[in-house]
Design a protein around this motif. Structure first.
Motif: not given
Length: 472
Positions: A70-78
């Protein structure tokens, strides 16, 4: 080369992730104090009601391994926004739940939010603070991990005495709304969005592996091991987990890079964290049960009796964190696990239907003093041995195993409690119910004592891994 990533609102980001994780971990055990009321409201048995805790842990065990992806697919904010929304939706369903099925669904959705918050908190904190400040910050992280599940029964007892258990969820809704409106908009992205191809087989093996094991352990609380509903999911889970592990080592970009376990201090620190979560969640379900069912205290009184131990943990965790760089992990963990072992040993010796409550309070203080001295040093020393690019994988691996340990602690505590009761009834058929209930709790604490002794032994193998991290 800088040891951290510069961000505008480092403290705010850490605070949001810590508060979100705290709310999630508080929710993990908060309903333990309300199980008797929930059983009465929905006309269900204890074995069914305990799925409110175990189901939550089941979602974490399945979802947390995905965090590195997930951390490689979505931004931290998302990810932060998604976690808060999951927590809000799940809490709302719990607050209005007209049936047990809706309540359980709400708990499972809450688990998704916590499953995002927990590993994200670990990774982000390690990225945005320099290594010289890491001890103090990880002390607060350790406090979040221990205080959340430990304070759950205390705060829930207070809420139940004033109103009813539904307000546990309303309070979580308010806290998450504050996070969403005041802090989430200022979050910054730290992720490296490489968006690797999602490996379907890894996803399937991970879900079946961790899910099957946790489901089996949870079912063990109300069924015999020889029943197919217990041993078959366990067998399937173990096979799937072995396939998952084998596949990770063969993949160029694995779902979780299990090479983190080639670092001995990371492996040992993770084992100690697993032991800690096992003991914390065992105590969090056994002591409220003992105080209410055996000693006959109301939810409020039972919660207040647990408060001094939690207060010691809250005070000591930041102290241990701030002095970690000077003292190091070896002294803290050895003293801490000695205190935990002494506490568990005396619990085994003194618990009965007539034990003075002040003895339980003192032993809880001793127990949580030990926890405050072991949690942060174990996890920080473990993560310090990894290079920054391995933080996400290390966090996913550590958090997955600790959540499985939490499910294991909850399930084994209830199982041993039941076995202890049945054993006592067989030997003393004419005994009053309070006696066999007390013996059940006594019997379950034997497992806590064994885990404490193993942890104490493990602490003598700890070495300071800070220097290795600095050299990278």
């Amino acid at each position: 080369m800088s040891s951290h990533i510069q961000v505008k609102h480092a403290k705010l980001m850490a605070a949001v992730l810590m508060i979100g994780s705290f709310i999630g971990l508080f929710g993990e055990t908060a309903l333990n104090m309300a199980l008797t009321e929930i059983m009465a409201d929905y006309l269900i048995e204890a074995g069914t009601a305990q799925w409110l805790t175990t189901g939550y842990l089941l979602v974490l065990a399945v979802f947390v391994p995905l965090s590195a992806y997930l951390m490689r697919w979505f931004t931290t904010k998302q990810l932060i926004l998604a976690a808060i929304i999951f927590m809000l939706v799940g809490s709302f369903l719990g607050a209005i739940a007209p049936s047990f099925a809706i309540l359980l669904l709400g708990r499972l959705i809450q688990g998704l939010g916590t499953g995002i918050f927990l590993p994200l908190m670990f990774s982000v904190v390690l990225m945005i603070f320099p290594i010289k400040k890491r001890g103090a910050v990880m002390g607060i992280v350790g406090l979040v991990i221990t205080a959340g599940p430990a304070l759950g029964p205390t705060i829930a007892g207070l809420i139940i005495s004033i109103s009813n258990w539904h307000y546990i969820f309303w309070i979580m809704i308010i806290l998450n709304l504050l996070l969403l409106l005041l802090a989430a908009p200022k979050m910054e992205n730290l992720s490296d969005l490489s968006r690797p191809k999602i490996d379907s087989f890894s996803l399937i093996f991970s879900t079946i592996g961790f899910g099957g094991i946790v489901f089996s352990l949870a079912t063990l609380a109300e069924s015999s091991f020889i029943e197919i509903i217990v041993w078959f999911p366990l067998l399937i889970g173990i096979v799937a987990l072995l396939l998952f592990i084998t596949r990770q080592f063969k993949m160029e970009i694995p779902m979780i890079d299990l090479r983190v376990f080639k670092h001995p201090m990371f492996a040992l620190g993770t084992v100690l964290m697993v032991c800690n979560l096992f003991m914390i969640l065992s105590v969090a379900i056994l002591i409220p049960l003992y105080l209410k069912s055996v000693l006959g205290y109301a939810a409020l009184a039972a919660g207040l009796f647990m408060l001094p131990g939690n207060a010691v943990n809250i005070v000591m965790s930041p102290v241990v964190g701030s002095s970690f760089d000077k003292v190091g992990p070896k002294i803290f963990t050895r003293i801490g696990y000695t205190l935990i072992t002494i506490s568990a040993l005396i619990m085994v010796l003194v618990i009965s239907a007539t034990t003075p409550v002040w003895q339980i309070v003192l032993l809880l203080i001793l127990f949580f003093l030990g926890i405050s001295m072991t949690m942060m040093p174990a996890q920080t020393n473990a993560m310090n041995q990894l290079s920054p690019k391995m933080y996400a994988d290390g966090s996913a691996a550590m958090n997955t195993l600790t959540q499985v340990a939490g499910a294991l602690g909850t399930a084994i505590a209830i199982t041993m409690f039941t076995i202890g009761q049945n054993k006592y009834i067989e030997e003393h058929a004419e005994s009053v119910p309070l006696d066999f209930l007390a013996y059940g709790v006594h019997y379950a604490f034997i497992v806590v004592l064994i885990i404490a002794i193993l942890s104490l032994i493990g602490s003598f193998f700890i070495k300071n891994s800070r220097q290795e991290s600095l050299e990278r």
